[in-house]
Design a protein around this motif. Structure first.
Motif, PDB file in Angstrom:
ATOM      1  N   THR A   1      -7.962 -10.266 -20.174  1.00 55.02           N
ATOM      2  CA  THR A   1      -6.521 -10.249 -20.366  1.00 55.02           C
ATOM      3  C   THR A   1      -5.888  -9.451 -19.242  1.00 55.02           C
ATOM      4  O   THR A   1      -6.557  -8.752 -18.511  1.00 55.02           O
ATOM      5  N   ASP A   2      -4.583  -9.513 -19.156  1.00 50.78           N
ATOM      6  CA  ASP A   2      -3.858  -8.772 -18.129  1.00 50.78           C
ATOM      7  C   ASP A   2      -3.085  -7.612 -18.741  1.00 50.78           C
ATOM      8  O   ASP A   2      -1.941  -7.359 -18.392  1.00 50.78           O
ATOM      9  N   ASP A   3      -3.712  -6.900 -19.668  1.00 49.77           N
ATOM     10  CA  ASP A   3      -3.065  -5.748 -20.275  1.00 49.77           C
ATOM     11  C   ASP A   3      -2.901  -4.650 -19.230  1.00 49.77           C
ATOM     12  O   ASP A   3      -3.814  -4.372 -18.461  1.00 49.77           O
ATOM     13  N   VAL A   4      -1.730  -4.030 -19.213  1.00 53.28           N
ATOM     14  CA  VAL A   4      -1.464  -2.944 -18.274  1.00 53.28           C
ATOM     15  C   VAL A   4      -1.126  -1.711 -19.091  1.00 53.28           C
ATOM     16  O   VAL A   4      -0.281  -1.743 -19.976  1.00 53.28           O
ATOM     17  N   GLU A   5      -1.820  -0.635 -18.810  1.00 56.68           N
ATOM     18  CA  GLU A   5      -1.562   0.623 -19.479  1.00 56.68           C
ATOM     19  C   GLU A   5      -1.089   1.617 -18.437  1.00 56.68           C
ATOM     20  O   GLU A   5      -1.743   1.817 -17.413  1.00 56.68           O
ATOM     21  N   SER A   6       0.052   2.215 -18.666  1.00 58.66           N
ATOM     22  CA  SER A   6       0.607   3.190 -17.738  1.00 58.66           C
ATOM     23  C   SER A   6       0.147   4.578 -18.153  1.00 58.66           C
ATOM     24  O   SER A   6       0.178   4.925 -19.334  1.00 58.66           O
ATOM     25  N   LEU A   7      -0.273   5.359 -17.177  1.00 58.51           N
ATOM     26  CA  LEU A   7      -0.778   6.688 -17.444  1.00 58.51           C
ATOM     27  C   LEU A   7      -0.232   7.622 -16.384  1.00 58.51           C
ATOM     28  O   LEU A   7      -0.335   7.332 -15.189  1.00 58.51           O
ATOM     29  N   SER A   8       0.346   8.708 -16.793  1.00 58.53           N
ATOM     30  CA  SER A   8       0.900   9.674 -15.859  1.00 58.53           C
ATOM     31  C   SER A   8       0.022  10.917 -15.858  1.00 58.53           C
ATOM     32  O   SER A   8      -0.229  11.499 -16.922  1.00 58.53           O
ATOM     33  N   VAL A   9      -0.463  11.301 -14.697  1.00 59.74           N
ATOM     34  CA  VAL A   9      -1.284  12.500 -14.575  1.00 59.74           C
ATOM     35  C   VAL A   9      -0.769  13.332 -13.405  1.00 59.74           C
ATOM     36  O   VAL A   9      -0.092  12.829 -12.511  1.00 59.74           O
ATOM     37  N   MET A  10      -1.117  14.588 -13.433  1.00 61.41           N
ATOM     38  CA  MET A  10      -0.738  15.507 -12.364  1.00 61.41           C
ATOM     39  C   MET A  10      -1.946  15.734 -11.459  1.00 61.41           C
ATOM     40  O   MET A  10      -3.096  15.595 -11.893  1.00 61.41           O
ATOM     41  N   GLU A  11      -1.677  16.095 -10.215  1.00 63.11           N
ATOM     42  CA  GLU A  11      -2.755  16.420  -9.293  1.00 63.11           C
ATOM     43  C   GLU A  11      -3.610  17.533  -9.904  1.00 63.11           C
ATOM     44  O   GLU A  11      -3.097  18.495 -10.458  1.00 63.11           O
ATOM     45  N   GLY A  12      -4.924  17.353  -9.860  1.00 62.57           N
ATOM     46  CA  GLY A  12      -5.859  18.317 -10.439  1.00 62.57           C
ATOM     47  C   GLY A  12      -6.312  17.966 -11.845  1.00 62.57           C
ATOM     48  O   GLY A  12      -7.263  18.543 -12.356  1.00 62.57           O
ATOM     49  N   ASP A  13      -5.625  17.008 -12.498  1.00 63.79           N
ATOM     50  CA  ASP A  13      -6.017  16.587 -13.842  1.00 63.79           C
ATOM     51  C   ASP A  13      -7.303  15.768 -13.794  1.00 63.79           C
ATOM     52  O   ASP A  13      -7.674  15.209 -12.761  1.00 63.79           O
ATOM     53  N   ASN A  14      -7.955  15.684 -14.942  1.00 66.26           N
ATOM     54  CA  ASN A  14      -9.083  14.786 -15.137  1.00 66.26           C
ATOM     55  C   ASN A  14      -8.571  13.572 -15.900  1.00 66.26           C
ATOM     56  O   ASN A  14      -7.722  13.709 -16.781  1.00 66.26           O
ATOM     57  N   VAL A  15      -9.081  12.403 -15.561  1.00 69.64           N
ATOM     58  CA  VAL A  15      -8.620  11.187 -16.225  1.00 69.64           C
ATOM     59  C   VAL A  15      -9.790  10.227 -16.393  1.00 69.64           C
ATOM     60  O   VAL A  15     -10.678  10.170 -15.547  1.00 69.64           O
ATOM     61  N   THR A  16      -9.781   9.509 -17.513  1.00 70.01           N
ATOM     62  CA  THR A  16     -10.766   8.465 -17.759  1.00 70.01           C
ATOM     63  C   THR A  16     -10.019   7.151 -17.914  1.00 70.01           C
ATOM     64  O   THR A  16      -9.099   7.042 -18.728  1.00 70.01           O
ATOM     65  N   LEU A  17     -10.402   6.165 -17.115  1.00 65.76           N
ATOM     66  CA  LEU A  17      -9.819   4.831 -17.182  1.00 65.76           C
ATOM     67  C   LEU A  17     -10.816   3.942 -17.929  1.00 65.76           C
ATOM     68  O   LEU A  17     -11.958   3.790 -17.509  1.00 65.76           O
ATOM     69  N   HIS A  18     -10.364   3.383 -19.037  1.00 63.44           N
ATOM     70  CA  HIS A  18     -11.255   2.667 -19.954  1.00 63.44           C
ATOM     71  C   HIS A  18     -11.327   1.172 -19.651  1.00 63.44           C
ATOM     72  O   HIS A  18     -10.335   0.547 -19.290  1.00 63.44           O
ATOM     73  N   THR A  19     -12.529   0.612 -19.832  1.00 66.56           N
ATOM     74  CA  THR A  19     -12.719  -0.828 -19.698  1.00 66.56           C
ATOM     75  C   THR A  19     -12.401  -1.546 -21.003  1.00 66.56           C
ATOM     76  O   THR A  19     -12.077  -2.720 -20.992  1.00 66.56           O
ATOM     77  N   ASN A  20     -12.551  -0.848 -22.114  1.00 67.80           N
ATOM     78  CA  ASN A  20     -12.360  -1.414 -23.456  1.00 67.80           C
ATOM     79  C   ASN A  20     -13.338  -2.546 -23.743  1.00 67.80           C
ATOM     80  O   ASN A  20     -13.038  -3.469 -24.486  1.00 67.80           O
ATOM     81  N   ILE A  21     -14.517  -2.472 -23.149  1.00 68.17           N
ATOM     82  CA  ILE A  21     -15.572  -3.448 -23.426  1.00 68.17           C
ATOM     83  C   ILE A  21     -16.373  -2.952 -24.622  1.00 68.17           C
ATOM     84  O   ILE A  21     -16.825  -1.815 -24.640  1.00 68.17           O
ATOM     85  N   THR A  22     -16.543  -3.803 -25.614  1.00 70.28           N
ATOM     86  CA  THR A  22     -17.279  -3.391 -26.806  1.00 70.28           C
ATOM     87  C   THR A  22     -18.739  -3.835 -26.787  1.00 70.28           C
ATOM     88  O   THR A  22     -19.573  -3.231 -27.419  1.00 70.28           O
ATOM     89  N   ASN A  23     -19.043  -4.891 -26.036  1.00 71.84           N
ATOM     90  CA  ASN A  23     -20.404  -5.404 -26.037  1.00 71.84           C
ATOM     91  C   ASN A  23     -20.815  -5.762 -24.608  1.00 71.84           C
ATOM     92  O   ASN A  23     -20.732  -6.917 -24.202  1.00 71.84           O
ATOM     93  N   MET A  24     -21.273  -4.789 -23.873  1.00 67.27           N
ATOM     94  CA  MET A  24     -21.648  -4.974 -22.477  1.00 67.27           C
ATOM     95  C   MET A  24     -23.036  -5.619 -22.395  1.00 67.27           C
ATOM     96  O   MET A  24     -23.973  -5.174 -23.061  1.00 67.27           O
ATOM     97  N   GLN A  25     -23.158  -6.675 -21.621  1.00 65.18           N
ATOM     98  CA  GLN A  25     -24.444  -7.335 -21.402  1.00 65.18           C
ATOM     99  C   GLN A  25     -25.058  -6.823 -20.097  1.00 65.18           C
ATOM    100  O   GLN A  25     -24.353  -6.366 -19.201  1.00 65.18           O
ATOM    101  N   ARG A  26     -26.344  -6.937 -19.970  1.00 58.38           N
ATOM    102  CA  ARG A  26     -27.061  -6.417 -18.808  1.00 58.38           C
ATOM    103  C   ARG A  26     -26.570  -7.027 -17.502  1.00 58.38           C
ATOM    104  O   ARG A  26     -26.492  -6.340 -16.478  1.00 58.38           O
ATOM    105  N   ASP A  27     -26.215  -8.288 -17.496  1.00 63.15           N
ATOM    106  CA  ASP A  27     -25.803  -8.967 -16.269  1.00 63.15           C
ATOM    107  C   ASP A  27     -24.297  -8.957 -16.025  1.00 63.15           C
ATOM    108  O   ASP A  27     -23.824  -9.528 -15.046  1.00 63.15           O
ATOM    109  N   ASP A  28     -23.526  -8.309 -16.916  1.00 64.74           N
ATOM    110  CA  ASP A  28     -22.084  -8.213 -16.712  1.00 64.74           C
ATOM    111  C   ASP A  28     -21.802  -7.349 -15.484  1.00 64.74           C
ATOM    112  O   ASP A  28     -22.513  -6.381 -15.216  1.00 64.74           O
ATOM    113  N   GLN A  29     -20.756  -7.708 -14.748  1.00 64.42           N
ATOM    114  CA  GLN A  29     -20.392  -6.965 -13.543  1.00 64.42           C
ATOM    115  C   GLN A  29     -18.991  -6.402 -13.698  1.00 64.42           C
ATOM    116  O   GLN A  29     -18.081  -7.091 -14.160  1.00 64.42           O
ATOM    117  N   ILE A  30     -18.829  -5.139 -13.294  1.00 59.77           N
ATOM    118  CA  ILE A  30     -17.531  -4.480 -13.338  1.00 59.77           C
ATOM    119  C   ILE A  30     -17.194  -4.013 -11.928  1.00 59.77           C
ATOM    120  O   ILE A  30     -18.016  -3.394 -11.253  1.00 59.77           O
TER     121      ILE A  30
END
Length: 86
Positions: A1-30
């Motif tokens: 899908t083309d879902d867009v999530e906006s996230l605002s962070v400041m310099e020095g912050d830690n951030v995690t960007l999620h794939t939202n994949i629930t069932n990853m297969q061995r041959d899947d590529q990200i």
């Protein structure tokens, strides 16, 4: 899908960007991108990785984890997922 999530962070912050994949297969590529530049996840810690030194890929979830984000790392991050089931 083309879902867009906006996230605002400041310099020095830690951030995690999620794939939202629930069932990853061995041959899947990200593929993670910042704007149109591919983030070289497989080649981090090489001689040309200064821009990406604080970025890692979570081995379990495949989320992109950025520690101590810098101003040159701001912009639109995109994830491209190619699954064998699609």
């Amino acid at each position: 899908t083309d879902d867009v999530e906006s996230l605002s962070v400041m310099e020095g912050d830690n951030v995690t960007l999620h794939t939202n994949i629930t069932n990853m297969q061995r041959d899947d590529q990200i593929l993670w991108k910042l704007e149109d530049q591919v983030i070289p996840i497989a080649h981090l810690n090489g001689p040309d990785d200064a821009k990406w030194r604080n970025i890692r890929l979570n081995d379990t979830t495949r989320d992109l984890v950025i520690s101590n984000i810098r101003s040159d790392q701001s912009g639109l991050y995109k994830v491209e997922i190619n699954t064998i089931s699609m």
